[in-house]
Enzyme design. Structure first.
Site, PDB file in Angstrom:
ATOM      1  N   GLY A   1     -15.879   2.857  -9.574  1.00 17.16           N
ATOM      2  CA  GLY A   1     -15.300   2.722 -10.907  1.00 17.16           C
ATOM      3  C   GLY A   1     -14.436   1.479 -10.961  1.00 17.16           C
TER       4      GLY A   1
ATOM      5  N   ALA B   1      -6.852   4.213   5.340  1.00 18.84           N
ATOM      6  CA  ALA B   1      -6.240   3.254   4.420  1.00 18.84           C
ATOM      7  C   ALA B   1      -6.622   1.836   4.835  1.00 18.84           C
ATOM      8  CB  ALA B   1      -4.723   3.413   4.427  1.00 18.84           C
ATOM      9  N   THR B   2      -7.236   1.097   3.919  1.00 18.79           N
ATOM     10  CA  THR B   2      -7.743  -0.241   4.250  1.00 18.79           C
ATOM     11  C   THR B   2      -6.934  -1.376   3.629  1.00 18.79           C
ATOM     12  OG1 THR B   2      -9.267  -0.273   2.376  1.00 18.79           O
ATOM     13  CG2 THR B   2     -10.094   0.657   4.449  1.00 18.79           C
TER      14      THR B   2
ATOM     15  N   LYS C   1     -10.507   6.884  -9.926  1.00 15.53           N
ATOM     16  CA  LYS C   1     -11.443   7.182  -8.838  1.00 15.53           C
ATOM     17  C   LYS C   1     -10.737   7.695  -7.583  1.00 15.53           C
ATOM     18  CE  LYS C   1     -11.850   2.287  -7.726  1.00 15.53           C
ATOM     19  NZ  LYS C   1     -10.902   1.863  -8.754  1.00 15.53           N
ATOM     20  N   SER C   2      -9.540   7.222  -7.292  1.00 12.78           N
ATOM     21  CA  SER C   2      -8.822   7.685  -6.096  1.00 12.78           C
ATOM     22  C   SER C   2      -8.458   9.161  -6.211  1.00 12.78           C
ATOM     23  CB  SER C   2      -7.557   6.856  -5.873  1.00 12.78           C
ATOM     24  OG  SER C   2      -7.893   5.508  -5.638  1.00 12.78           O
TER      25      SER C   2
ATOM     26  N   GLU D   1      -4.331   3.716   9.362  1.00 16.50           N
ATOM     27  CA  GLU D   1      -4.451   2.349   8.858  1.00 16.50           C
ATOM     28  C   GLU D   1      -5.633   1.681   9.555  1.00 16.50           C
ATOM     29  OE1 GLU D   1      -2.523   1.126   6.430  1.00 16.50           O
ATOM     30  OE2 GLU D   1      -1.206   2.873   6.348  1.00 16.50           O
TER      31      GLU D   1
ATOM     32  N   HIS E   1      -0.288   5.607  -3.945  1.00 15.98           N
ATOM     33  CA  HIS E   1      -1.347   6.393  -3.294  1.00 15.98           C
ATOM     34  C   HIS E   1      -0.764   7.388  -2.284  1.00 15.98           C
ATOM     35  CE1 HIS E   1      -5.318   4.424  -4.447  1.00 15.98           C
ATOM     36  NE2 HIS E   1      -4.405   4.004  -5.294  1.00 15.98           N
TER      37      HIS E   1
ATOM     38  N   ARG F   1      -1.102  11.685  -2.475  1.00 13.38           N
ATOM     39  CA  ARG F   1      -1.645  12.571  -1.450  1.00 13.38           C
ATOM     40  C   ARG F   1      -0.574  13.325  -0.666  1.00 13.38           C
ATOM     41  NH1 ARG F   1      -2.670   7.364   0.594  1.00 13.38           N
ATOM     42  NH2 ARG F   1      -1.805   7.028   2.671  1.00 13.38           N
TER      43      ARG F   1
ATOM     44  N   GLU G   1     -10.452   4.601   1.721  1.00 16.43           N
ATOM     45  CA  GLU G   1      -9.889   4.033   0.484  1.00 16.43           C
ATOM     46  C   GLU G   1      -9.427   2.611   0.778  1.00 16.43           C
ATOM     47  OE1 GLU G   1      -8.327   3.766  -3.333  1.00 16.43           O
ATOM     48  OE2 GLU G   1      -9.075   5.685  -2.653  1.00 16.43           O
TER      49      GLU G   1
END
Length: 174
Positions: free
Chosen positions: A7, A33-34, A13-14, A62, A49, A53, A81
């Site tokens: 999206g 996590a990127t 989307k998350s 990470e 984010h 969560r 993500e």
């Protein structure tokens, strides 16, 4: 099971991807996590984010590069993500490589992740209708486009989130 959630920026989307992970029940949950924290805006996004969560029993890992080196317990569930950040981190790492080489490396890492986990949800972005680009940016978009196409082919389910509304593009709902 591989689920791809795509999206535009700010589409929801998350949140949708997290709900998909929660639908798999009480399993060990990993949030891969990127995003690299490079400025105030990225810091705000990361904090948002993390708040989203909180209390959802995710263990955050990470992983800005080298997804193929990540090892998770067999049978766990993972939310990656997001793919567009991972692709950018790999592609713009200061080394010379092609879009195809970068895509192949990331897709190999994703295949390895899918073998380890019972369920993987990957968030990616629709960045292809924002205009025409030349040079390095265009090669990055080719890389991400290749990754997205292969993920969609391999996926059990593909959902596009449009203005907070999930639209199933492939597969069946849970």
């Amino acid at each position: 099971m591989l689920i791809v959630v795509t999206g535009g920026s700010g589409s929801g989307k998350s949140a949708y991807a997290e709900e998909q992970i929660l639908a798999f029940g009480e399993r060990k949950r990993y949030y891969i996590a990127t995003m690299q924290c490079a400025d105030e805006e990225s810091e705000r996004r990361i904090k948002r984010h993390r708040a989203m969560r909180a209390n959802r029993q995710f263990e955050t890992i990470e992983c800005q590069r080298d997804l193929e080196r990540l090892t998770l317990p067999i049978g766990s569930v993972a939310l990656l993500e997001c793919m567009s950040n991972l692709a950018a981190n790999e592609f713009f790492d200061g080394r010379e490589h092609t879009a195809q080489e970068t895509a192949d490396k990331i897709l190999a890492g994703l295949a390895r992740l899918c073998k380890q986990c019972s369920h993987v949800v990957v968030v990616t972005n629709e960045v292809f209708c924002a205009g025409h680009y030349d040079g390095l940016t265009n090669r990055y978009l080719q890389c991400l486009g290749r990754i997205n196409c292969v993920m969609a082919q391999r996926a059990d389910r593909v959902t596009e989130v449009i203005y907070g509304i999930p639209v199933l593009r492939k597969g069946e709902k849970i």
